[in-house]
Design an enzyme around this catalytic site. Structure first.
Site, PDB file in Angstrom:
ATOM      1  N   HIS A 182       9.254 -13.953 -33.894  1.00 55.16           N
ATOM      2  CA  HIS A 182       9.945 -15.210 -33.624  1.00 55.16           C
ATOM      3  C   HIS A 182       9.950 -16.110 -34.866  1.00 55.16           C
ATOM      4  O   HIS A 182      10.894 -16.849 -35.113  1.00 55.16           O
ATOM      5  CB  HIS A 182       9.310 -15.925 -32.430  1.00 55.16           C
ATOM      6  CG  HIS A 182       9.616 -15.287 -31.097  1.00 55.16           C
ATOM      7  ND1 HIS A 182       8.759 -14.420 -30.465  1.00 55.16           N
ATOM      8  CD2 HIS A 182      10.704 -15.381 -30.280  1.00 55.16           C
ATOM      9  CE1 HIS A 182       9.298 -14.015 -29.316  1.00 55.16           C
ATOM     10  NE2 HIS A 182      10.470 -14.585 -29.172  1.00 55.16           N
ATOM     11  N   LYS A 185      12.832 -15.712 -37.236  1.00 55.04           N
ATOM     12  CA  LYS A 185      14.072 -16.393 -36.827  1.00 55.04           C
ATOM     13  C   LYS A 185      14.054 -17.852 -37.283  1.00 55.04           C
ATOM     14  O   LYS A 185      15.095 -18.419 -37.607  1.00 55.04           O
ATOM     15  CB  LYS A 185      14.224 -16.328 -35.306  1.00 55.04           C
ATOM     16  CG  LYS A 185      14.358 -14.912 -34.766  1.00 55.04           C
ATOM     17  CD  LYS A 185      15.704 -14.337 -35.124  1.00 55.04           C
ATOM     18  CE  LYS A 185      15.956 -13.023 -34.439  1.00 55.04           C
ATOM     19  NZ  LYS A 185      17.244 -12.427 -34.741  1.00 55.04           N
ATOM     20  N   THR A 253       4.614  -4.988 -14.400  1.00 59.34           N
ATOM     21  CA  THR A 253       3.590  -5.449 -15.347  1.00 59.34           C
ATOM     22  C   THR A 253       3.740  -6.943 -15.645  1.00 59.34           C
ATOM     23  O   THR A 253       4.333  -7.343 -16.642  1.00 59.34           O
ATOM     24  CB  THR A 253       3.701  -4.665 -16.674  1.00 59.34           C
ATOM     25  OG1 THR A 253       5.057  -4.798 -17.151  1.00 59.34           O
ATOM     26  CG2 THR A 253       3.383  -3.199 -16.508  1.00 59.34           C
ATOM     27  N   VAL A 327      -0.723 -14.230 -26.800  1.00 56.17           N
ATOM     28  CA  VAL A 327      -1.302 -15.574 -26.748  1.00 56.17           C
ATOM     29  C   VAL A 327      -0.124 -16.508 -26.510  1.00 56.17           C
ATOM     30  O   VAL A 327       0.717 -16.709 -27.385  1.00 56.17           O
ATOM     31  CB  VAL A 327      -2.029 -15.915 -28.069  1.00 56.17           C
ATOM     32  CG1 VAL A 327      -2.542 -17.348 -28.028  1.00 56.17           C
ATOM     33  CG2 VAL A 327      -3.167 -14.937 -28.310  1.00 56.17           C
TER      34      VAL A 327
HETATM   35  P1  NAD Z   1      18.603  -3.828 -31.412  1.00 57.54           P
HETATM   36  O1  NAD Z   1      17.376  -3.408 -32.122  1.00 57.54           O
HETATM   37  O2  NAD Z   1      19.082  -2.984 -30.300  1.00 57.54           O
HETATM   38  O3  NAD Z   1      19.794  -4.003 -32.469  1.00 57.54           O
HETATM   39  C1  NAD Z   1      19.587  -4.381 -33.803  1.00 57.54           C
HETATM   40  C2  NAD Z   1      20.312  -3.368 -34.677  1.00 57.54           C
HETATM   41  O4  NAD Z   1      20.190  -3.783 -36.037  1.00 57.54           O
HETATM   42  C3  NAD Z   1      19.702  -1.968 -34.604  1.00 57.54           C
HETATM   43  O5  NAD Z   1      20.695  -1.006 -34.326  1.00 57.54           O
HETATM   44  C4  NAD Z   1      19.069  -1.763 -35.967  1.00 57.54           C
HETATM   45  O6  NAD Z   1      19.092  -0.401 -36.394  1.00 57.54           O
HETATM   46  C5  NAD Z   1      19.920  -2.660 -36.852  1.00 57.54           C
HETATM   47  N1  NAD Z   1      19.206  -3.141 -38.036  1.00 57.54           N
HETATM   48  C6  NAD Z   1      18.006  -3.769 -38.083  1.00 57.54           C
HETATM   49  N2  NAD Z   1      17.681  -4.032 -39.355  1.00 57.54           N
HETATM   50  C7  NAD Z   1      18.703  -3.586 -40.126  1.00 57.54           C
HETATM   51  C8  NAD Z   1      18.927  -3.574 -41.530  1.00 57.54           C
HETATM   52  N3  NAD Z   1      18.043  -4.056 -42.390  1.00 57.54           N
HETATM   53  N4  NAD Z   1      20.091  -3.027 -41.982  1.00 57.54           N
HETATM   54  C9  NAD Z   1      20.997  -2.513 -41.118  1.00 57.54           C
HETATM   55  N5  NAD Z   1      20.825  -2.485 -39.777  1.00 57.54           N
HETATM   56  C10 NAD Z   1      19.679  -3.025 -39.292  1.00 57.54           C
HETATM   57  O7  NAD Z   1      18.358  -5.336 -30.928  1.00 57.54           O
HETATM   58  P2  NAD Z   1      19.192  -6.215 -29.876  1.00 57.54           P
HETATM   59  O8  NAD Z   1      18.395  -6.336 -28.646  1.00 57.54           O
HETATM   60  O9  NAD Z   1      20.585  -5.722 -29.831  1.00 57.54           O
HETATM   61  O10 NAD Z   1      19.151  -7.618 -30.604  1.00 57.54           O
HETATM   62  C11 NAD Z   1      20.142  -7.970 -31.555  1.00 57.54           C
HETATM   63  C12 NAD Z   1      19.814  -9.342 -32.143  1.00 57.54           C
HETATM   64  O11 NAD Z   1      19.792 -10.320 -31.103  1.00 57.54           O
HETATM   65  C13 NAD Z   1      18.463  -9.415 -32.834  1.00 57.54           C
HETATM   66  O12 NAD Z   1      18.577 -10.213 -33.986  1.00 57.54           O
HETATM   67  C14 NAD Z   1      17.586 -10.086 -31.823  1.00 57.54           C
HETATM   68  O13 NAD Z   1      16.540 -10.789 -32.433  1.00 57.54           O
HETATM   69  C15 NAD Z   1      18.550 -11.017 -31.122  1.00 57.54           C
HETATM   70  N6  NAD Z   1      18.156 -11.333 -29.739  1.00 57.54           N
HETATM   71  C16 NAD Z   1      18.040 -10.341 -28.805  1.00 57.54           C
HETATM   72  C17 NAD Z   1      17.672 -10.666 -27.500  1.00 57.54           C
HETATM   73  C18 NAD Z   1      17.513  -9.614 -26.421  1.00 57.54           C
HETATM   74  O14 NAD Z   1      17.003  -9.951 -25.343  1.00 57.54           O
HETATM   75  N7  NAD Z   1      17.946  -8.373 -26.651  1.00 57.54           N
HETATM   76  C19 NAD Z   1      17.429 -11.998 -27.166  1.00 57.54           C
HETATM   77  C20 NAD Z   1      17.552 -12.993 -28.144  1.00 57.54           C
HETATM   78  C21 NAD Z   1      17.922 -12.643 -29.436  1.00 57.54           C
HETATM   79  N1  USQ Z   2       6.342 -10.269 -20.000  1.00 59.78           N
HETATM   80  C1  USQ Z   2       5.654  -9.851 -18.884  1.00 59.78           C
HETATM   81  N2  USQ Z   2       5.628  -8.517 -18.632  1.00 59.78           N
HETATM   82  C2  USQ Z   2       6.258  -7.601 -19.409  1.00 59.78           C
HETATM   83  C3  USQ Z   2       6.982  -8.036 -20.529  1.00 59.78           C
HETATM   84  C4  USQ Z   2       6.990  -9.390 -20.811  1.00 59.78           C
HETATM   85  O1  USQ Z   2       5.078 -10.648 -18.142  1.00 59.78           O
HETATM   86  O2  USQ Z   2       6.178  -6.402 -19.093  1.00 59.78           O
HETATM   87  C5  USQ Z   2       6.420 -11.711 -20.297  1.00 59.78           C
HETATM   88  C6  USQ Z   2       5.968 -12.079 -21.703  1.00 59.78           C
HETATM   89  O3  USQ Z   2       4.574 -12.294 -21.753  1.00 59.78           O
HETATM   90  C7  USQ Z   2       6.788 -13.327 -21.966  1.00 59.78           C
HETATM   91  C8  USQ Z   2       8.065 -13.109 -21.161  1.00 59.78           C
HETATM   92  O4  USQ Z   2       7.783 -12.076 -20.226  1.00 59.78           O
HETATM   93  O5  USQ Z   2       6.136 -14.451 -21.445  1.00 59.78           O
HETATM   94  C9  USQ Z   2       9.260 -12.678 -21.997  1.00 59.78           C
HETATM   95  O6  USQ Z   2       8.907 -11.518 -22.738  1.00 59.78           O
HETATM   96  P1  USQ Z   2      10.012 -10.480 -23.240  1.00 59.78           P
HETATM   97  O7  USQ Z   2       9.302  -9.297 -23.812  1.00 59.78           O
HETATM   98  O8  USQ Z   2      11.025 -10.239 -22.197  1.00 59.78           O
HETATM   99  O9  USQ Z   2      10.754 -11.336 -24.349  1.00 59.78           O
HETATM  100  P2  USQ Z   2      10.323 -11.769 -25.810  1.00 59.78           P
HETATM  101  O10 USQ Z   2       9.138 -11.055 -26.326  1.00 59.78           O
HETATM  102  O11 USQ Z   2      10.264 -13.260 -25.823  1.00 59.78           O
HETATM  103  O12 USQ Z   2      11.556 -11.253 -26.666  1.00 59.78           O
HETATM  104  C10 USQ Z   2      12.856 -11.035 -26.134  1.00 59.78           C
HETATM  105  C11 USQ Z   2      13.641 -10.228 -27.153  1.00 59.78           C
HETATM  106  C12 USQ Z   2      13.739 -11.037 -28.436  1.00 59.78           C
HETATM  107  C13 USQ Z   2      14.318 -12.411 -28.124  1.00 59.78           C
HETATM  108  C14 USQ Z   2      13.556 -13.130 -27.014  1.00 59.78           C
HETATM  109  C15 USQ Z   2      14.262 -14.378 -26.513  1.00 59.78           C
HETATM  110  O13 USQ Z   2      12.962  -8.990 -27.404  1.00 59.78           O
HETATM  111  O14 USQ Z   2      14.571 -10.329 -29.361  1.00 59.78           O
HETATM  112  O15 USQ Z   2      14.259 -13.189 -29.287  1.00 59.78           O
HETATM  113  O16 USQ Z   2      13.493 -12.264 -25.866  1.00 59.78           O
HETATM  114  S1  USQ Z   2      13.097 -15.613 -26.019  1.00 59.78           S
HETATM  115  O17 USQ Z   2      12.165 -15.031 -25.067  1.00 59.78           O
HETATM  116  O18 USQ Z   2      13.848 -16.696 -25.419  1.00 59.78           O
HETATM  117  O19 USQ Z   2      12.397 -16.013 -27.218  1.00 59.78           O
END
Ligand code: NAD
Ligand code: USQ
Length: 403
Positions: A182, A185, A253, A327
């Site tokens: 995080h 970002k 979980t 945490v």
């Molecule tokens: P993802 O891992 O499925 O997709 C990311 C893609 O980027 C992958 O295919 C990976 O191979 C590619 N990549 C990473 N580093 C690279 C690099 N240096 N060069 C070229 N390609 C690279 O992840 P996602 O869940 O699709 O998330 C996409 C974006 O959205 C991320 O930045 C993530 O932090 C953000 N985001 C995701 C969520 C979520 O819940 N999925 C929530 C909030 C923000």
């Molecule tokens: N959690 C559980 N059980 C699980 C998994 C997660 O209780 O099995 C809890 C975590 O402790 C947390 C919450 O669910 O409190 C969210 O966890 P998460 O794993 O769904 O999400 P997070 O780690 O925050 O990350 C995901 C994406 C990340 C994005 C983020 C948005 O992987 O790329 O940035 O969601 S946010 O949560 O708003 O920061």
């Protein structure tokens, strides 16, 4: 519009590439398959059997007649990414190309450094490449709601007006992220804001909540077009994990008390939000911030929703409390604004309408691919902590039973 999707082989990136391609835009994707490699490293995999990028692109053309151009390479490689921007000349760059996992970034020093290098350096390269080769392009950058943490006041959309010692200013909202991932970002946001200020670039930082879902209108055209769906402890997000656990017969979980509250949105709404940001670009010199989430749930709310939805197809789901591997505050105030995207016209989907049809049934379809050992949390934020199963809780009778 010419749209470049960075991270276009990923969960959101591939879905986005198809979405814009279907709507008549000229789309190219960049990826270096980092995510596929990380699954190899962790011995985990996507629930959906995803095709190679090349096969996906060929299937997309066969099914729709539309094309998507691939650029395979690392965003951290200046010569690669600067050439892509120079040659493709995008109007919009949608940047998903980062390592998105909080737990993965907390494994050890090597993983923390890798996530920082990949995310922060990659985005810096993109900003410099925009400055030199595509200064008019609009950067739509995926940030996270987790940048803000869980402060005990309302969360603004990026900036807020503050008065201190009798003087007022509009400043970036304070950031209190909960993992080294995080934090990357937050560093990105600072770098983007600075680049917009000094070079006149335009950017929208989408502080996105947790995404759930498998299907989109485009992926439903052919199973070769399915996007990835992760459920392991590193890359699976809470709701997606719970749906898989429900189908696999593994107690859900819930970490700690389960009152941790976050904003959630359907994968299809991510596409809508990114489209709204793309079609309504930020002005030059500004990093605009939108908070991108639809509904707010505690993880316990999510678990109860999944249990209820699973019952509709005859599954009996148990809920377990685990010692929290993270945490984080387990009881907290959480009231983030999310007005901007609704003002632009977002028509959201709601969890209760979409869980069974578009998620759980798909999980059932691919249940033979579930790798059970990848589900229990083993990555702890604090050194020396051990995996600890606490109790199975029978919420219906409101009584906890020790196991
Ligand atoms: P993802 O891992 O499925 O997709 C990311 C893609 O980027 C992958 O295919 C990976 O191979 C590619 N990549 C990473 N580093 C690279 C690099 N240096 N060069 C070229 N390609 C690279 O992840 P996602 O869940 O699709 O998330 C996409 C974006 O959205 C991320 O930045 C993530 O932090 C953000 N985001 C995701 C969520 C979520 O819940 N999925 C929530 C909030 C923000
Ligand atoms: N959690 C559980 N059980 C699980 C998994 C997660 O209780 O099995 C809890 C975590 O402790 C947390 C919450 O669910 O409190 C969210 O966890 P998460 O794993 O769904 O999400 P997070 O780690 O925050 O990350 C995901 C994406 C990340 C994005 C983020 C948005 O992987 O790329 O940035 O969601 S946010 O949560 O708003 O920061």
């Amino acid at each position: 519009m010419r749209i470049l999707v960075l991270g276009g082989d990923g969960y959101l990136g591939w879905s986005t590439a198809m979405y814009f391609s279907k709507r008549g835009h000229t789309v190219a994707v960049v990826d270096n398959f980092t995510r596929r490699m990380m699954h190899l490293e962790r011995s985990t995999d996507s629930l959906t059997p995803i095709q190679s990028l090349q096969t996906r692109i060929e299937a997309w053309q066969e099914v729709t007649g539309c094309t998507i151009e691939p650029f395979v390479g690392d965003i951290q490689d200046w010569y690669f990414i600067s050439r892509v921007l120079r040659d493709f000349q995008p109007d919009t760059i949608i940047h998903y190309g980062e390592i998105p996992s909080a737990p993965y970034s907390m494994i050890d020093v090597h993983h923390a450094v890798r996530v920082h290098e990949n995310n922060v350096n990659g985005t810096l390269n993109v900003l410099w490449a925009m400055h030199e080769f595509a200064p008019e392009a609009h950067l739509v950058k995926l940030g996270t709601m987790g940048e803000y943490g869980t402060p005990n006041i309302d969360i603004a959309e990026g900036y807020f007006e503050i008065e201190y010692n009798g003087r007022k200013d509009t400043l970036p909202f304070p950031k209190q992220p909960g993992s080294f991932y995080h934090l990357t970002k937050v560093h990105d946001s600072n770098n983007i804001m600075f680049a917009c200020k000094i070079w006149g670039l335009r950017a929208t930082d989408l502080n996105q909540g947790v995404v759930y879902g498998i299907e989109t209108e485009e992926s439903n055209l052919d199973d070769r077009l399915l996007t990835r769906f992760d459920y392991d402890e590193s890359f699976g997000t809470a709701l997606n994990r719970f749906c898989v656990q429900a189908v696999a017969g593994i107690p859900l979980t819930l970490y700690g008390k389960g009152h941790q509250t976050r904003g959630y949105l359907n994968l299809r709404d991510t596409l809508q939000c990114v489209e709204l940001a793309t079609l309504n670009p930020a002005p030059p010199g500004k990093m605009r911030v939108f908070n991108q989430w639809v509904e707010r749930f505690s993880v316990l709310d999510l678990a109860l929703h999944v249990r209820q939805a699973a019952r509709q197809i005859g599954l009996d789901v148990k809920i377990a409390h685990y010692k929290n591997p993270r945490v984080e505050a387990e009881e907290h105030y959480y009231n983030p604004a999310h007005k901007e995207l609704f003002d632009l016209g977002l028509q959201p989907l709601y969890l209760s309408d979409s869980l069974v049809e578009s998620v759980i049934r798909r999980v059932v379809q691919y249940q033979d691919r579930i790798i059970p050992h990848s589900i229990v949390p083993r990555i702890y934020w604090q050194r020396g902590a051990t995996p600890d199963y606490i109790e199975l809780v029978d919420y219906e009778n409101n009584s906890g039973t020790e196991k």
